[in-house]
Design an enzyme around this catalytic site. Structure first.
Site, PDB file in Angstrom:
ATOM      1  N   GLY A  20       0.822  -1.205   0.000  1.00  0.00           N
ATOM      2  CA  GLY A  20       0.000   0.000   0.000  1.00  0.00           C
ATOM      3  C   GLY A  20       0.851   1.247   0.000  1.00  0.00           C
ATOM      4  CB  SER A  21      -0.021   4.719   0.731  1.00  0.00           C
ATOM      5  OG  SER A  21      -0.577   4.700   2.045  1.00  0.00           O
ATOM      6  N   GLY A  52       1.820   2.386   5.503  1.00  0.00           N
ATOM      7  CA  GLY A  52       2.945   1.528   5.866  1.00  0.00           C
ATOM      8  C   GLY A  52       3.554   1.914   7.196  1.00  0.00           C
ATOM      9  CD  GLU A  99       7.381  -5.388  -1.383  1.00  0.00           C
ATOM     10  OE1 GLU A  99       7.730  -4.440  -2.136  1.00  0.00           O
ATOM     11  OE2 GLU A  99       8.164  -6.260  -1.008  1.00  0.00           O
TER      12      GLU A  99
END
Length: 464
Positions: A198-199, A203, A220
């Protein structure tokens, strides 16, 4: 029912689900490689049996065609499953490493040990690929796994939950659907592994939730991925590859080139060729080579980044259909709003440079990206790009395609993430790679024992 009561119920359900998985893992049933292979083969059969449902669900969520879904979602997923099934026996074997003279007679090796109970939080832009590929890695490693798909593409979340929850023991593999309350409840639990896609903003929240338990985390994330077109770049083929990489999935791709740095001498040719490639592909949802923006919030955000005075091509949008036409903006500076965040949509920003130092300085001023791309024949330019520009993964004379090689690990660096997976790296991602020294009883050197002398120290130094 009040929100507090509802949240309490969710917390209890999540806690019970995690406890059930911990108990299942303690039975040791997941440890044998044959069990893992059996589950992976079952998973592959189920996905193939439900392919039509998978295609229908993702089309309903954001207009992704069958062929587009095959190319970007299911083919990569089936490749990962195939590699896991074909190679797991070899990958899971202890890996021999050299043993130094000081530890002779003996041998050294690394054992892939399951971490335990894993949480996988998937992303919305490629809901099957980015949710289920990490699950394959966790299954390979011998963990129990709870998957939390993104709630934004609701139909894909529903179909994944149906396929998994109706066919696997919930103690082994289970899908939890929901939004913020469910995700919060999941992050409140103690895990042995958390894998999040995600963002960077979210994160950080995931990492903070994992920190009190020192949980192993893979993040990621995304970033502003640069593509640099050097003066010697072959314009036609470079732009052809670049435009495909940018507008696949309507730019909703964490690896997509976010902005393009073009040498001043070829800028006009590059812009003209961009328009040619866009028009040649005739991007549209109806043609099956384009998708809708996932929701109105993201639609409004992307449209808000487009400065009408800097549009070279495109710029049209339809909020009701959540479609933004492929757009090229130029005469962009690093201070423009479009350069302050990841675009994550079908808009490509073009910046001009005169020297390679100037281009590299621009890239280095921005947080480390998930991907970096260079188009050039020049050997020195390529060497400088690899040595001076940080990125998670990259390509020279192409873009995005590095993700299609499962022999290459995929992951970010710095603000774009931590950890890596794909192929054999997925097994490592969800395992503790346990180093072991095994000594024999044939004889014992006295060098390490007390009664040390300068002669002993010199010998230890040589043998070490």
């Amino acid at each position: 029912m009040s929100n507090q009561t509802q949240n309490t119920r969710i917390e209890e359900q999540i806690r019970d689900a995690v406890q059930r998985q911990r108990e299942y893992f303690r039975t040791k049933v997941t440890l044998p490689v044959e069990f893992r292979l059996e589950q992976l083969r079952k998973f592959e059969r189920l996905l193939r049996a439900h392919e039509d449902e998978l295609y229908e669900a993702i089309f309903n969520d954001f207009g992704k065609s069958r062929h587009h879904t095959q190319l970007t979602e299911l083919f990569p997923l089936f490749e990962e499953l195939g590699l896991a099934i074909d190679h797991l026996k070899d990958w899971a074997k202890p890996r021999k490493v050299a043993t130094n003279l000081l530890n002779q007679p003996g041998k050294s090796y690394i054992v892939a040990e399951p971490l335990g109970t894993a949480l996988v939080i998937g992303a919305w832009n490629f809901p099957y690929n980015l949710s289920l590929t990490p699950v394959v890695g966790s299954m390979m490693a011998g963990n129990t796994t709870i998957l939390k798909p993104s709630e934004l593409p609701a139909e894909t979340s529903r179909v994944m939950a149906k396929i998994i929850n109706e066919n696997f023991d919930p103690g082994y593999l289970h899908v939890v659907e929901g939004a913020v309350p469910e995700t919060t409840a999941l992050l409140n639990q103690r895990w042995d592994k958390i894998f999040f896609t995600g963002s960077p903003q979210v994160g950080k929240i995931v990492n903070e939730a994992a920190a009190p338990h020192l949980t192993n985390v893979t993040l990621e994330l995304g970033g502003k991925n640069p593509a640099i077109l050097a003066e010697d770049a072959p314009v036609d083929v470079s732009v052809k590859r670049l435009i495909w990489a940018k507008f696949i999935n309507s730019g909703q791709l964490c690896l997509a080139p976010d902005y393009v740095l073009v040498h001043k001498s070829i800028k006009e040719r590059v812009l003209e060729r961009m328009v040619y490639e866009i028009e040649k592909h005739d991007y549209s949802v109806e043609r099956g080579n384009f998708t809708r923006i996932i929701n109105e919030r993201n639609f409004d955000r992307v449209v808000g980044l487009i400065d009408a005075d800097k549009v070279y091509y495109g710029g049209e949008s339809n909020r009701e259909d959540r479609v933004i036409r492929p757009t090229v903006v130029h005469n962009i500076s690093v201070d423009d709003p479009i350069m302050q965040e990841e675009i994550f949509g079908p808009v490509i920003a073009v910046l001009e440079f005169e020297t390679l130092d100037e281009a590299f300085d621009i890239v280095r001023k921005i947080e480390k990206p998930l991907a970096g791309y260079l188009f050039s024949h020049d050997r020195e330019t390529k060497q400088r790009f690899l040595a001076e520009i940080p990125f998670g993964s990259g390509a020279i004379n192409d873009a995005v395609m590095q993700i299609t090689n499962s022999n290459l690990p995929f992951g970010g660096v710095g603000n774009s993430g931590m950890g890596r997976y794909h192929g054999e790296y997925s097994l490592e991602c969800f395992s503790h790679m346990k180093p072991v020294l095994e000594k024999y009883f044939d004889f014992e050197l006295d060098l390490k024992y007390y009664g040390h002398s300068d002669r002993q120290m010199n010998l230890i130094r040589k043998l070490g």
